[in-house]
Design a protein around this motif. Structure first.
Motif, PDB file in Angstrom:
ATOM      1  N   THR A   1       0.832  -1.201   0.000  1.00  0.00           N
ATOM      2  CA  THR A   1       0.000   0.000   0.000  1.00  0.00           C
ATOM      3  C   THR A   1       0.869   1.253   0.000  1.00  0.00           C
ATOM      4  OG1 THR A   1      -0.101  -0.133   2.410  1.00  0.00           O
ATOM      5  CG2 THR A   1      -1.940  -1.088   1.199  1.00  0.00           C
ATOM      6  N   ASN A   2       2.126   1.104   0.434  1.00  0.00           N
ATOM      7  CA  ASN A   2       3.041   2.252   0.440  1.00  0.00           C
ATOM      8  C   ASN A   2       4.296   1.911  -0.376  1.00  0.00           C
ATOM      9  OD1 ASN A   2       3.658   0.348   2.487  1.00  0.00           O
ATOM     10  ND2 ASN A   2       4.910   1.815   3.575  1.00  0.00           N
ATOM     11  N   PRO A   3       4.489   2.547  -1.522  1.00  0.00           N
ATOM     12  CA  PRO A   3       5.677   2.235  -2.336  1.00  0.00           C
ATOM     13  C   PRO A   3       6.983   2.626  -1.654  1.00  0.00           C
ATOM     14  CG  PRO A   3       4.489   4.125  -3.231  1.00  0.00           C
ATOM     15  CD  PRO A   3       3.636   3.560  -2.150  1.00  0.00           C
ATOM     16  N   LEU A   4       6.925   3.653  -0.805  1.00  0.00           N
ATOM     17  CA  LEU A   4       8.113   4.114  -0.086  1.00  0.00           C
ATOM     18  C   LEU A   4       7.879   3.974   1.414  1.00  0.00           C
ATOM     19  CD1 LEU A   4       9.543   7.487  -1.490  1.00  0.00           C
ATOM     20  CD2 LEU A   4      10.757   5.351  -1.163  1.00  0.00           C
ATOM     21  N   ALA A   5       8.917   3.553   2.127  1.00  0.00           N
ATOM     22  CA  ALA A   5       8.783   3.399   3.579  1.00  0.00           C
ATOM     23  C   ALA A   5       9.884   4.157   4.289  1.00  0.00           C
ATOM     24  CB  ALA A   5       8.854   1.920   3.940  1.00  0.00           C
ATOM     25  N   VAL A   6       9.652   4.434   5.574  1.00  0.00           N
ATOM     26  CA  VAL A   6      10.688   5.061   6.393  1.00  0.00           C
ATOM     27  C   VAL A   6      11.904   4.130   6.412  1.00  0.00           C
ATOM     28  CG1 VAL A   6      11.287   5.737   8.755  1.00  0.00           C
ATOM     29  CG2 VAL A   6       9.083   6.384   7.784  1.00  0.00           C
ATOM     30  N   GLY A   7      13.088   4.709   6.216  1.00  0.00           N
ATOM     31  CA  GLY A   7      14.310   3.918   6.160  1.00  0.00           C
ATOM     32  C   GLY A   7      14.794   3.668   4.743  1.00  0.00           C
ATOM     33  N   ASP A   8      13.900   3.897   3.764  1.00  0.00           N
ATOM     34  CA  ASP A   8      14.313   3.732   2.367  1.00  0.00           C
ATOM     35  C   ASP A   8      15.391   4.743   2.008  1.00  0.00           C
ATOM     36  OD1 ASP A   8      13.154   1.581   0.964  1.00  0.00           O
ATOM     37  OD2 ASP A   8      11.204   2.581   0.909  1.00  0.00           O
ATOM     38  N   GLU A   9      16.357   4.310   1.203  1.00  0.00           N
ATOM     39  CA  GLU A   9      17.390   5.213   0.702  1.00  0.00           C
ATOM     40  C   GLU A   9      17.033   5.584  -0.733  1.00  0.00           C
ATOM     41  OE1 GLU A   9      20.879   2.941   1.540  1.00  0.00           O
ATOM     42  OE2 GLU A   9      20.807   3.465   3.670  1.00  0.00           O
ATOM     43  N   VAL A  10      17.015   6.878  -1.002  1.00  0.00           N
ATOM     44  CA  VAL A  10      16.500   7.382  -2.280  1.00  0.00           C
ATOM     45  C   VAL A  10      17.454   8.397  -2.907  1.00  0.00           C
ATOM     46  CG1 VAL A  10      14.093   7.048  -1.572  1.00  0.00           C
ATOM     47  CG2 VAL A  10      15.196   9.245  -1.123  1.00  0.00           C
ATOM     48  N   GLU A  11      17.140   8.715  -4.158  1.00  0.00           N
ATOM     49  CA  GLU A  11      17.879   9.756  -4.864  1.00  0.00           C
ATOM     50  C   GLU A  11      16.964  10.967  -5.004  1.00  0.00           C
ATOM     51  OE1 GLU A  11      19.982   9.178  -8.935  1.00  0.00           O
ATOM     52  OE2 GLU A  11      20.757   7.687  -7.517  1.00  0.00           O
ATOM     53  N   LEU A  12      17.498  12.146  -4.734  1.00  0.00           N
ATOM     54  CA  LEU A  12      16.704  13.372  -4.755  1.00  0.00           C
ATOM     55  C   LEU A  12      17.145  14.320  -5.859  1.00  0.00           C
ATOM     56  CD1 LEU A  12      16.470  14.538  -1.012  1.00  0.00           C
ATOM     57  CD2 LEU A  12      14.678  13.470  -2.366  1.00  0.00           C
TER      58      LEU A  12
ATOM     59  N   HIS B   1      -0.223  -5.724   1.500  1.00  0.00           N
ATOM     60  CA  HIS B   1       0.622  -5.577   2.678  1.00  0.00           C
ATOM     61  C   HIS B   1       1.133  -4.142   2.789  1.00  0.00           C
ATOM     62  CE1 HIS B   1       3.728  -6.578  -0.396  1.00  0.00           C
ATOM     63  NE2 HIS B   1       4.504  -5.789   0.325  1.00  0.00           N
ATOM     64  N   HIS B   2       1.583  -3.826   3.991  1.00  0.00           N
ATOM     65  CA  HIS B   2       2.066  -2.485   4.290  1.00  0.00           C
ATOM     66  C   HIS B   2       3.488  -2.623   4.821  1.00  0.00           C
ATOM     67  CE1 HIS B   2       1.914   1.681   5.735  1.00  0.00           C
ATOM     68  NE2 HIS B   2       2.528   1.235   6.810  1.00  0.00           N
ATOM     69  N   ILE B   3       4.432  -1.919   4.192  1.00  0.00           N
ATOM     70  CA  ILE B   3       5.815  -1.978   4.657  1.00  0.00           C
ATOM     71  C   ILE B   3       5.964  -1.035   5.853  1.00  0.00           C
ATOM     72  CG2 ILE B   3       8.238  -1.585   4.047  1.00  0.00           C
ATOM     73  CD1 ILE B   3       7.383  -2.243   1.123  1.00  0.00           C
ATOM     74  N   VAL B   4       6.322  -1.606   7.001  1.00  0.00           N
ATOM     75  CA  VAL B   4       6.436  -0.815   8.233  1.00  0.00           C
ATOM     76  C   VAL B   4       7.692   0.043   8.194  1.00  0.00           C
ATOM     77  CG1 VAL B   4       6.544  -0.931  10.754  1.00  0.00           C
ATOM     78  CG2 VAL B   4       5.183  -2.615   9.494  1.00  0.00           C
ATOM     79  N   ALA B   5       8.820  -0.549   7.781  1.00  0.00           N
ATOM     80  CA  ALA B   5      10.096   0.177   7.706  1.00  0.00           C
ATOM     81  C   ALA B   5      11.081  -0.649   6.887  1.00  0.00           C
ATOM     82  CB  ALA B   5      10.650   0.426   9.104  1.00  0.00           C
ATOM     83  N   ALA B   6      12.103   0.031   6.373  1.00  0.00           N
ATOM     84  CA  ALA B   6      13.104  -0.645   5.538  1.00  0.00           C
ATOM     85  C   ALA B   6      14.513  -0.371   6.051  1.00  0.00           C
ATOM     86  CB  ALA B   6      12.976  -0.162   4.093  1.00  0.00           C
TER      87      ALA B   6
ATOM     88  N   LEU C   1      13.903  -0.460  14.838  1.00  0.00           N
ATOM     89  CA  LEU C   1      12.457  -0.298  14.675  1.00  0.00           C
ATOM     90  C   LEU C   1      11.796  -0.568  16.019  1.00  0.00           C
ATOM     91  CD1 LEU C   1       9.948   0.000  12.754  1.00  0.00           C
ATOM     92  CD2 LEU C   1      10.020  -2.495  12.545  1.00  0.00           C
ATOM     93  N   LEU C   2      10.931   0.340  16.457  1.00  0.00           N
ATOM     94  CA  LEU C   2      10.240   0.203  17.736  1.00  0.00           C
ATOM     95  C   LEU C   2       8.755  -0.018  17.471  1.00  0.00           C
ATOM     96  CD1 LEU C   2      10.934   0.488  20.804  1.00  0.00           C
ATOM     97  CD2 LEU C   2      10.203   2.870  20.622  1.00  0.00           C
ATOM     98  N   SER C   3       8.222  -1.154  17.949  1.00  0.00           N
ATOM     99  CA  SER C   3       6.820  -1.499  17.679  1.00  0.00           C
ATOM    100  C   SER C   3       6.107  -1.890  18.964  1.00  0.00           C
ATOM    101  CB  SER C   3       6.735  -2.677  16.695  1.00  0.00           C
ATOM    102  OG  SER C   3       7.446  -2.420  15.523  1.00  0.00           O
TER     103      SER C   3
END
Length: 308
Positions: free
Chosen positions: A39-50, A83-88, A179-181
């Protein structure tokens, strides 16, 4: 330039570059995300190019996502088939567990541990609110401690109010992405505030007689720790649904069952009533905890078919 996703609010992302500058960024319009069914293509922790859009307003476009080395996902609460990616890209996952106000079930813990095993993320259980323990909770804590430590998991008993265990957890977080859950109301925000008083994250106590916490964290968010490392705080979860795990794979994510792999009479043994089952024998002999085996059967039953 490269950056790391610190917060996602759906369509906008807070991305921090190595020099510590935070950019408000959005995905490139025609960006194709091959093979991503979450449901989320990008997650917290993803490394990206800006690609900077406006230096003045600190806005940028995300033009590429770098390959993830791991992630944690769960069944989407709103879309059962997704599914939902919680963090990467995380180094370890910490689950805050409470034995009362509210009570965390063993089923919730074991589903979370199975997911950590499936995605090769080391898991640690933080038993919070130890100051509330009476005889019944002390007994349950000792039972669960023995059961989970025998399997190889680390347990830390702690209390935000008395300070028990906080130094141990603080040292665990240094230099790592954690990751804290946990359920709503288990004290994640209070715990972070106690460790790092300068943050003062918004907290609310468990609401009313129902024992269900008010959601205080709406989106997962990454914070830089004093010294080194980051922690990702996640919204409180009522349940934790597994995805992409088949009936045949499940026992491989229970370390005590994985150790007996290949010892059953049948290769496709599900460890239910099959003859010559090494796992059932281990349960009868007491080398696999009965509560863990019951948990395995319950999770197995919730997986809809052998191939899904």
């Amino acid at each position: 330039m490269d950056g790391k996703v610190y917060k996602s609010t759906g369509s906008w992302y807070v991305v921090k570059t190595p020099d510590g500058v935070a950019w408000n960024a959005r995905l490139k319009g025609l960006f194709k995300l091959d093979g991503i069914t979450s449901t989320n293509p990008l997650a917290v922790g993803d490394e990206v190019e800006l690609e900077p859009e406006s230096e003045e307003e600190q806005t940028a476009i995300i033009s590429a996502i770098h390959a993830r080395h791991n992630y944690i996902n769960r069944q989407s609460p709103s879309h059962r088939m997704q599914h939902h990616i919680v963090a990467a890209n995380i180094d370890q996952s910490l689950l805050v567990v409470t034995l009362k106000e509210p009570r965390t079930s063993q089923g919730f813990i074991d589903r979370w541990l199975v997911t950590c095993e499936a995605y090769h993320v080391p898991a640690i259980l933080l038993f919070n609110k130890s100051d509330l323990y009476r005889h019944k909770e002390e007994q349950r804590f000792e039972e669960w401690k023995a059961m989970y430590e025998a399997v190889g998991y680390r347990l830390i008993r702690m209390s935000v109010h008395t300070g028990e265990g906080l130094d141990e957890v603080k040292s665990l977080l240094q230099g790592k992405i954690s990751l804290l859950s946990g359920h709503s109301g288990v004290g994640k925000s209070s715990f972070l505030n106690a460790l790092f008083p300068d943050w003062q994250l918004k907290t609310q106590s468990v609401s009313g007689w129902s024992g269900k916490g008010i959601h205080t964290t709406t989106f997962a968010e990454m914070f830089d720790l004093p010294g080194s490392g980051q922690v990702i705080d996640t919204p409180g979860m009522r349940e934790f649904g597994l995805v992409d795990i088949t009936k045949q794979e499940l026992s491989g994510y229970f370390p005590e069952m994985r150790a007996l792999a290949g010892q059953c009479q049948f290769n496709n043994c599900l460890h239910l009533g099959e003859p010559g089952c090494a796992v059932k024998k281990a349960v009868e002999e007491g080398s696999i905890a009965q509560h863990r085996y019951i948990s395995y059967c319950t999770i197995l039953d919730s997986i809809t078919s052998p191939h899904s």
